[in-house]
Design a protein around this motif. Structure first.
Motif, PDB file in Angstrom:
ATOM      1  N   PHE A 185     -32.982  -8.547 -29.740  1.00 41.84           N
ATOM      2  CA  PHE A 185     -33.429  -9.925 -29.937  1.00 41.84           C
ATOM      3  C   PHE A 185     -32.417 -10.936 -29.406  1.00 41.84           C
ATOM      4  CE2 PHE A 185     -35.108  -7.531 -33.701  1.00 41.84           C
ATOM      5  CZ  PHE A 185     -36.375  -7.355 -33.180  1.00 41.84           C
ATOM      6  N   SER A 186     -31.278 -10.482 -28.926  1.00 43.85           N
ATOM      7  CA  SER A 186     -30.235 -11.370 -28.433  1.00 43.85           C
ATOM      8  C   SER A 186     -29.866 -10.948 -27.020  1.00 43.85           C
ATOM      9  CB  SER A 186     -29.009 -11.319 -29.352  1.00 43.85           C
ATOM     10  OG  SER A 186     -27.984 -12.160 -28.865  1.00 43.85           O
ATOM     11  N   VAL A 187     -30.521 -11.528 -26.037  1.00 38.73           N
ATOM     12  CA  VAL A 187     -30.299 -11.188 -24.637  1.00 38.73           C
ATOM     13  C   VAL A 187     -29.169 -12.046 -24.079  1.00 38.73           C
ATOM     14  CG1 VAL A 187     -31.355 -11.067 -22.357  1.00 38.73           C
ATOM     15  CG2 VAL A 187     -32.713 -10.557 -24.379  1.00 38.73           C
ATOM     16  N   TYR A 188     -28.256 -11.424 -23.336  1.00 35.46           N
ATOM     17  CA  TYR A 188     -27.138 -12.160 -22.768  1.00 35.46           C
ATOM     18  C   TYR A 188     -26.863 -11.658 -21.359  1.00 35.46           C
ATOM     19  CZ  TYR A 188     -24.227  -8.055 -23.652  1.00 35.46           C
ATOM     20  OH  TYR A 188     -23.706  -6.792 -23.653  1.00 35.46           O
ATOM     21  N   ALA A 189     -26.194 -12.495 -20.593  1.00 35.06           N
ATOM     22  CA  ALA A 189     -25.793 -12.141 -19.233  1.00 35.06           C
ATOM     23  C   ALA A 189     -24.283 -11.947 -19.206  1.00 35.06           C
ATOM     24  CB  ALA A 189     -26.194 -13.232 -18.247  1.00 35.06           C
ATOM     25  N   GLY A 190     -23.833 -10.906 -18.511  1.00 38.26           N
ATOM     26  CA  GLY A 190     -22.403 -10.618 -18.406  1.00 38.26           C
ATOM     27  C   GLY A 190     -21.986 -10.494 -16.957  1.00 38.26           C
ATOM     28  N   LYS A 191     -20.714 -10.794 -16.697  1.00 37.71           N
ATOM     29  CA  LYS A 191     -20.184 -10.687 -15.349  1.00 37.71           C
ATOM     30  C   LYS A 191     -18.705 -10.338 -15.422  1.00 37.71           C
ATOM     31  CE  LYS A 191     -20.000 -13.174 -10.919  1.00 37.71           C
ATOM     32  NZ  LYS A 191     -20.341 -14.440 -10.223  1.00 37.71           N
ATOM     33  N   ASN A 192     -18.286  -9.343 -14.665  1.00 36.78           N
ATOM     34  CA  ASN A 192     -16.895  -8.913 -14.614  1.00 36.78           C
ATOM     35  C   ASN A 192     -16.406  -8.939 -13.172  1.00 36.78           C
ATOM     36  OD1 ASN A 192     -16.665  -8.015 -17.488  1.00 36.78           O
ATOM     37  ND2 ASN A 192     -18.212  -6.554 -16.824  1.00 36.78           N
ATOM     38  N   THR A 193     -15.203  -9.426 -12.969  1.00 35.02           N
ATOM     39  CA  THR A 193     -14.592  -9.437 -11.649  1.00 35.02           C
ATOM     40  C   THR A 193     -13.151  -8.951 -11.770  1.00 35.02           C
ATOM     41  OG1 THR A 193     -15.953 -11.313 -10.957  1.00 35.02           O
ATOM     42  CG2 THR A 193     -13.990 -10.834  -9.640  1.00 35.02           C
ATOM     43  N   THR A 194     -12.781  -7.986 -10.943  1.00 37.80           N
ATOM     44  CA  THR A 194     -11.425  -7.435 -10.961  1.00 37.80           C
ATOM     45  C   THR A 194     -10.884  -7.394  -9.546  1.00 37.80           C
ATOM     46  OG1 THR A 194     -12.021  -6.032 -12.837  1.00 37.80           O
ATOM     47  CG2 THR A 194      -9.979  -5.523 -11.682  1.00 37.80           C
ATOM     48  N   ARG A 195      -9.696  -7.959  -9.351  1.00 36.33           N
ATOM     49  CA  ARG A 195      -8.982  -7.895  -8.072  1.00 36.33           C
ATOM     50  C   ARG A 195      -7.688  -7.123  -8.293  1.00 36.33           C
ATOM     51  NH1 ARG A 195     -10.946 -13.005  -8.794  1.00 36.33           N
ATOM     52  NH2 ARG A 195     -12.421 -13.779  -7.237  1.00 36.33           N
ATOM     53  N   THR A 196      -7.400  -6.192  -7.411  1.00 34.29           N
ATOM     54  CA  THR A 196      -6.232  -5.333  -7.571  1.00 34.29           C
ATOM     55  C   THR A 196      -5.407  -5.321  -6.291  1.00 34.29           C
ATOM     56  OG1 THR A 196      -7.569  -3.898  -8.997  1.00 34.29           O
ATOM     57  CG2 THR A 196      -5.441  -3.051  -8.280  1.00 34.29           C
ATOM     58  N   HIS A 197      -4.103  -5.560  -6.434  1.00 32.67           N
ATOM     59  CA  HIS A 197      -3.148  -5.437  -5.339  1.00 32.67           C
ATOM     60  C   HIS A 197      -2.186  -4.310  -5.683  1.00 32.67           C
ATOM     61  CE1 HIS A 197      -4.243  -9.420  -3.597  1.00 32.67           C
ATOM     62  NE2 HIS A 197      -4.464  -9.736  -4.872  1.00 32.67           N
ATOM     63  N   VAL A 198      -2.023  -3.359  -4.776  1.00 31.28           N
ATOM     64  CA  VAL A 198      -1.117  -2.234  -4.997  1.00 31.28           C
ATOM     65  C   VAL A 198      -0.302  -2.009  -3.739  1.00 31.28           C
ATOM     66  CG1 VAL A 198      -0.900   0.220  -5.547  1.00 31.28           C
ATOM     67  CG2 VAL A 198      -2.728  -1.128  -6.598  1.00 31.28           C
ATOM     68  N   THR A 199       1.000  -1.851  -3.907  1.00 28.73           N
ATOM     69  CA  THR A 199       1.863  -1.473  -2.793  1.00 28.73           C
ATOM     70  C   THR A 199       2.731  -0.313  -3.233  1.00 28.73           C
ATOM     71  OG1 THR A 199       3.491  -2.268  -1.196  1.00 28.73           O
ATOM     72  CG2 THR A 199       3.671  -3.113  -3.432  1.00 28.73           C
ATOM     73  N   GLY A 200       3.054   0.568  -2.307  1.00 27.77           N
ATOM     74  CA  GLY A 200       3.808   1.755  -2.658  1.00 27.77           C
ATOM     75  C   GLY A 200       4.751   2.177  -1.558  1.00 27.77           C
ATOM     76  N   LEU A 201       5.795   2.892  -1.960  1.00 24.51           N
ATOM     77  CA  LEU A 201       6.788   3.413  -1.030  1.00 24.51           C
ATOM     78  C   LEU A 201       7.117   4.847  -1.422  1.00 24.51           C
ATOM     79  CD1 LEU A 201       8.864   2.921   1.279  1.00 24.51           C
ATOM     80  CD2 LEU A 201      10.486   2.203  -0.506  1.00 24.51           C
ATOM     81  N   ASP A 202       6.989   5.776  -0.473  1.00 19.85           N
ATOM     82  CA  ASP A 202       7.313   7.183  -0.692  1.00 19.85           C
ATOM     83  C   ASP A 202       8.371   7.604   0.326  1.00 19.85           C
ATOM     84  OD1 ASP A 202       5.202   7.904  -2.742  1.00 19.85           O
ATOM     85  OD2 ASP A 202       3.920   7.209  -1.110  1.00 19.85           O
ATOM     86  N   PHE A 203       9.428   8.272  -0.167  1.00 21.84           N
ATOM     87  CA  PHE A 203      10.481   8.713   0.759  1.00 21.84           C
ATOM     88  C   PHE A 203      11.220   9.900   0.153  1.00 21.84           C
ATOM     89  CE2 PHE A 203      12.242   5.536  -2.020  1.00 21.84           C
ATOM     90  CZ  PHE A 203      13.531   5.964  -2.318  1.00 21.84           C
ATOM     91  N   ASN A 204      11.943  10.592   1.006  1.00 23.07           N
ATOM     92  CA  ASN A 204      12.723  11.757   0.606  1.00 23.07           C
ATOM     93  C   ASN A 204      14.196  11.528   0.885  1.00 23.07           C
ATOM     94  OD1 ASN A 204      10.299  13.158   0.007  1.00 23.07           O
ATOM     95  ND2 ASN A 204      10.130  13.836   2.136  1.00 23.07           N
ATOM     96  N   THR A 205      15.025  12.051  -0.017  1.00 26.08           N
ATOM     97  CA  THR A 205      16.466  12.102   0.200  1.00 26.08           C
ATOM     98  C   THR A 205      16.917  13.517  -0.141  1.00 26.08           C
ATOM     99  OG1 THR A 205      16.852  11.266  -2.040  1.00 26.08           O
ATOM    100  CG2 THR A 205      16.870   9.653  -0.254  1.00 26.08           C
ATOM    101  N   GLY A 206      17.194  14.291   0.884  1.00 25.91           N
ATOM    102  CA  GLY A 206      17.556  15.683   0.651  1.00 25.91           C
ATOM    103  C   GLY A 206      16.388  16.454   0.081  1.00 25.91           C
ATOM    104  N   SER A 207      16.612  17.101  -1.052  1.00 31.73           N
ATOM    105  CA  SER A 207      15.553  17.875  -1.699  1.00 31.73           C
ATOM    106  C   SER A 207      14.806  17.074  -2.753  1.00 31.73           C
ATOM    107  CB  SER A 207      16.154  19.137  -2.340  1.00 31.73           C
ATOM    108  OG  SER A 207      17.140  18.779  -3.298  1.00 31.73           O
ATOM    109  N   PHE A 208      15.069  15.767  -2.837  1.00 31.30           N
ATOM    110  CA  PHE A 208      14.409  14.920  -3.833  1.00 31.30           C
ATOM    111  C   PHE A 208      13.339  14.055  -3.161  1.00 31.30           C
ATOM    112  CE2 PHE A 208      18.562  15.807  -5.629  1.00 31.30           C
ATOM    113  CZ  PHE A 208      18.266  16.113  -6.952  1.00 31.30           C
ATOM    114  N   SER A 209      12.212  13.882  -3.842  1.00 28.14           N
ATOM    115  CA  SER A 209      11.154  12.992  -3.373  1.00 28.14           C
ATOM    116  C   SER A 209      11.024  11.826  -4.347  1.00 28.14           C
ATOM    117  CB  SER A 209       9.819  13.742  -3.265  1.00 28.14           C
ATOM    118  OG  SER A 209       9.421  14.247  -4.522  1.00 28.14           O
ATOM    119  N   HIS A 210      10.743  10.646  -3.811  1.00 26.66           N
ATOM    120  CA  HIS A 210      10.701   9.426  -4.613  1.00 26.66           C
ATOM    121  C   HIS A 210       9.408   8.676  -4.335  1.00 26.66           C
ATOM    122  CE1 HIS A 210      15.055  10.104  -5.100  1.00 26.66           C
ATOM    123  NE2 HIS A 210      15.054  10.321  -3.794  1.00 26.66           N
ATOM    124  N   SER A 211       8.828   8.091  -5.389  1.00 24.36           N
ATOM    125  CA  SER A 211       7.623   7.266  -5.272  1.00 24.36           C
ATOM    126  C   SER A 211       7.836   5.992  -6.075  1.00 24.36           C
ATOM    127  CB  SER A 211       6.391   8.000  -5.786  1.00 24.36           C
ATOM    128  OG  SER A 211       6.104   9.123  -4.966  1.00 24.36           O
TER     129      SER A 211
END
Length: 224
Positions: free
Chosen positions: A192-218
């Motif tokens: 008996f209670s009709v409603y309208a909904g709206k969702n908006t999501t913006r995502t920014h992601v940056t990443g760096l992966d590298f190795n030093t010797g036998s170790f890996s880093h993220s």
């Protein structure tokens, strides 16, 4: 509203952690997620319930880790379309005198390739979902003559853009932007209670992966 939640071994979904490209998209309030990603943008996924590595955030049940696609030295892409209509399928259960037509279409595609061969790559993905149905509102006797229905549409847009850069043979960085939006019309539980909904999501992601010797880093940084 189109979000998914995942339960491990029957445990409460709010305790599960869901990560995309190393950043958390879990919604602790409702036990679901804060954004969707296009299905064709998924490179691989991993489910962990025990013996999780140190990169997994605190959880008492389990974790889902998703990695998105990247461009390569060759241009690759795909397109898809899905359509469903109630006139081509079995009728949904409906009260006497009321019909419940239903229609759903989903389409999208992806493309990825090089900007600078062996160095800089791009990846684009888009997906759209449209859903139309008639939702019934049932009134108990002796006022059942007031029963009816209302239009209950659902729309979802899912966009993603990603750039990968290979600095050296052991150093790789990326940036990803995701845009997610859905809109819907529903009822508050009693019909008996009709409603309208709206969702908006913006995502920014940056990443760096590298190795030093036998170790890996993220290293990851995300803004949602």
């Amino acid at each position: 509203s189109g979000y998914s939640s995942i339960s491990f071994a029957g445990r409460f979904a709010r305790t599960a952690r869901i990560k995309v490209d190393g950043t958390d998209i879990s919604d602790e309030l409702f036990g679901s997620i804060t954004t969707n990603i296009p299905a064709s943008a998924i490179q691989e996924f991993q489910l962990s319930q025990s013996s999780m590595d140190l990169s997994t955030e605190l959880t008492t049940s389990g974790a889902i880790n998703v990695t998105t696609r990247s461009g390569t030295n060759s241009i690759h892409g795909e397109a898809f379309s899905f359509f469903r209509d109630s006139s081509l399928a079995a009728a949904l259960p409906a009260p006497p005198g009321l019909s419940e037509p239903f229609q759903r279409s989903q389409y999208g595609g992806r493309v990825g390739g090089p900007i600078l061969r062996n160095r800089l790559f791009y990846f684009l993905d888009a997906e759209r979902t449209l859903e139309h149905e008639q939702a019934p509102v049932l009134v108990a006797a002796p006022f059942d003559q007031f029963s009816g229905s209302f239009s209950s549409p659902f729309h979802e847009n899912n966009l993603m853009a990603k750039a990968d850069y290979q600095l050296t043979g052991s150093i790789r960085t990326f940036y990803r932007f995701s845009y997610f939006q859905n809109a819907f019309t529903a009822n508050g539980g009693t019909g008996f209670s009709v409603y309208a909904g709206k969702n908006t999501t913006r995502t920014h992601v940056t990443g760096l992966d590298f190795n030093t010797g036998s170790f890996s880093h993220s290293i990851r940084f995300g803004f949602l």
